[in-house]
Scaffold this active site. Structure first.
Site, mmCIF file in Angstrom:
data_model
loop_
_atom_site.group_PDB
_atom_site.id
_atom_site.type_symbol
_atom_site.label_atom_id
_atom_site.label_comp_id
_atom_site.label_asym_id
_atom_site.label_seq_id
_atom_site.Cartn_x
_atom_site.Cartn_y
_atom_site.Cartn_z
ATOM 1 N N ASP A 47 0.837 -1.200 0.000
ATOM 2 C CA ASP A 47 0.000 0.000 0.000
ATOM 3 C C ASP A 47 0.873 1.251 0.000
ATOM 4 O O ASP A 47 1.304 1.719 1.052
ATOM 5 C CB ASP A 47 -0.918 -0.008 1.239
ATOM 6 C CG ASP A 47 -1.843 1.195 1.235
ATOM 7 O OD1 ASP A 47 -2.757 1.221 0.398
ATOM 8 O OD2 ASP A 47 -1.630 2.130 2.040
ATOM 9 N N TYR A 52 3.844 9.309 0.090
ATOM 10 C CA TYR A 52 4.781 8.576 0.951
ATOM 11 C C TYR A 52 6.224 8.672 0.436
ATOM 12 O O TYR A 52 7.152 8.228 1.110
ATOM 13 C CB TYR A 52 4.396 7.086 1.064
ATOM 14 C CG TYR A 52 3.049 6.805 1.682
ATOM 15 C CD1 TYR A 52 2.339 7.788 2.358
ATOM 16 C CD2 TYR A 52 2.463 5.550 1.578
ATOM 17 C CE1 TYR A 52 1.094 7.524 2.909
ATOM 18 C CE2 TYR A 52 1.223 5.280 2.131
ATOM 19 C CZ TYR A 52 0.535 6.273 2.785
ATOM 20 O OH TYR A 52 -0.697 5.992 3.323
ATOM 21 N N GLY A 240 8.681 -1.814 10.143
ATOM 22 C CA GLY A 240 9.997 -1.774 9.524
ATOM 23 C C GLY A 240 10.917 -2.811 10.151
ATOM 24 O O GLY A 240 12.111 -2.837 9.861
ATOM 25 N N ILE A 245 7.314 -7.897 10.984
ATOM 26 C CA ILE A 245 6.720 -8.095 9.651
ATOM 27 C C ILE A 245 6.185 -9.534 9.573
ATOM 28 O O ILE A 245 5.075 -9.779 9.106
ATOM 29 C CB ILE A 245 7.760 -7.812 8.534
ATOM 30 C CG1 ILE A 245 8.070 -6.301 8.491
ATOM 31 C CG2 ILE A 245 7.275 -8.306 7.178
ATOM 32 C CD1 ILE A 245 9.221 -5.912 7.558
ATOM 33 N N ASN A 248 3.174 -10.314 12.075
ATOM 34 C CA ASN A 248 1.880 -9.772 11.655
ATOM 35 C C ASN A 248 1.175 -10.632 10.607
ATOM 36 O O ASN A 248 0.051 -10.326 10.213
ATOM 37 C CB ASN A 248 2.055 -8.336 11.150
ATOM 38 C CG ASN A 248 2.500 -7.404 12.266
ATOM 39 O OD1 ASN A 248 2.492 -7.785 13.443
ATOM 40 N ND2 ASN A 248 2.902 -6.190 11.919
#
Ligand code: NAP
Length: 269
Positions: A47, A52, A240, A245, A248
């Site tokens: 995303d 960004y 990060g 990572i 999750n």
């Protein structure tokens, strides 16, 4: 949903991998490493957004990962200072150049009424949307949608839209459920994407979240992401940190009970 490659289906038939990797604030080499780790871990949905400033790194990570382009779902979003037909067309071309890809999978209007268009957002969103519809028809984007749109913003857009938005990306997490926006978005056939599903880090200090996570033998992050999936929201967790990572993604082998889903709807975070 049983794995990161399972998909929700948008109203034009496009499949969208059920957990997206949030990329806000991840930039430069650090960002690229996080995106590569995410792809290696099995995420197939990134995303991104013009605002960004990481589209180049998203594109570079996809290339370097060796995962075929068509297996990765890439979102970008129209910046707040860009509106109008030509401007929107040009900005998407610029995003594609940065991403190094001939198409984006999803293109969203990031915010409905940003400061530069406070007075004329209805007209300017309508013009940008017409461009997005043409980009969809031309195959430069596979799906189009909105973000942070409350019902009044979507209603205004629908007055001139030929294609209804396929997605509304909004802030959704345990204790923050935006029921009016969710109900209206669903009535109009949009998938809800949950941004800041971890409350941008705020969720971790909640005693109630910790207690419930312990009950399921899970972490607070896994509980929040699982809650999104069971509520039919597509979560976009960001990290990060390689271990987190991975952590999750551990959200497919347990179920939150109906009673606890309701507790999570109301939890104080
Ligand atoms: P978030 O995903 O809710 O939370 C990220 C924070 O949680 C980071 O500080 C991260 O730190 C920490 N974290 C992640 N996993 C963790 C874990 N397992 N244990 C402990 N801490 C953990 O934050 P967000 O970036 O606000 O939202 C996610 C994505 O939604 C964004 O990246 C972006 O793609 C999208 N978004 C969209 C909008 C919009 O207007 N459309 C607005 C906000 C966000 P570490 O990095 O150190 O792990």
């Amino acid at each position: 949903m049983k794995s990161l490659t399972d998909t929700f289906t948008l109203h034009n038939g496009t499949g969208i991998p059920c957990v997206g990797f949030g990329t806000a604030e991840l930039r430069g080499e650090h960002g690229k490493r996080a995106f590569l780790t995410a792809l290696e871990t099995g995420y197939r949905h990134l995303d991104s957004a013009q605002m960004y400033y990481n589209e180049e790194m998203v594109g570079a990570a996809v290339k370097e990962s060796g995962v075929p382009r068509e297996e990765v779902f890439i979102t970008t979003k129209l910046a707040n200072d860009v509106r109008g037909y030509r401007e929107t067309m040009d900005s998407l071309d610029e995003s594609l150049r940065k991403l190094g890809t001939p198409y984006a999978d999803l293109f969203l209007i990031h915010w409905p009424a940003p400061a530069p268009f406070k007075e004329n957002w209805r007209q300017m969103n309508a013009e940008s949307w017409r461009a997005m519809e043409d980009l969809l028809e031309a195959g430069k984007v596979r799906s189009i949608g909105v973000s942070n749109f409350r019902p009044e913003h979507t209603k205004a857009l629908l007055k001139t839209a030929r294609v209804k938005p396929m997605v509304n990306q909004i802030r959704l997490l345990p204790g923050y459920t935006q029921e009016d926006v969710v109900a209206y978005s669903r009535e109009e056939g949009m998938l809800l994407e949950a941004y800041s599903p971890l409350g941008a880090g705020e969720i971790f200090s909640s005693r109630e979240m910790k207690d419930l996570a312990r009950k399921y033998g899970r972490t607070v992050a896994q509980l929040a992401i699982r809650w999104c999936l069971q509520r039919g929201f597509l979560p976009l967790p960001r990290s990060g940190n390689p271990d987190r990572i991975r952590e999750n993604t551990g959200v497919f082998d347990f179920d939150i009970s109906g009673e606890d889903l309701v507790r999570l709807d109301r939890v104080k975070t």
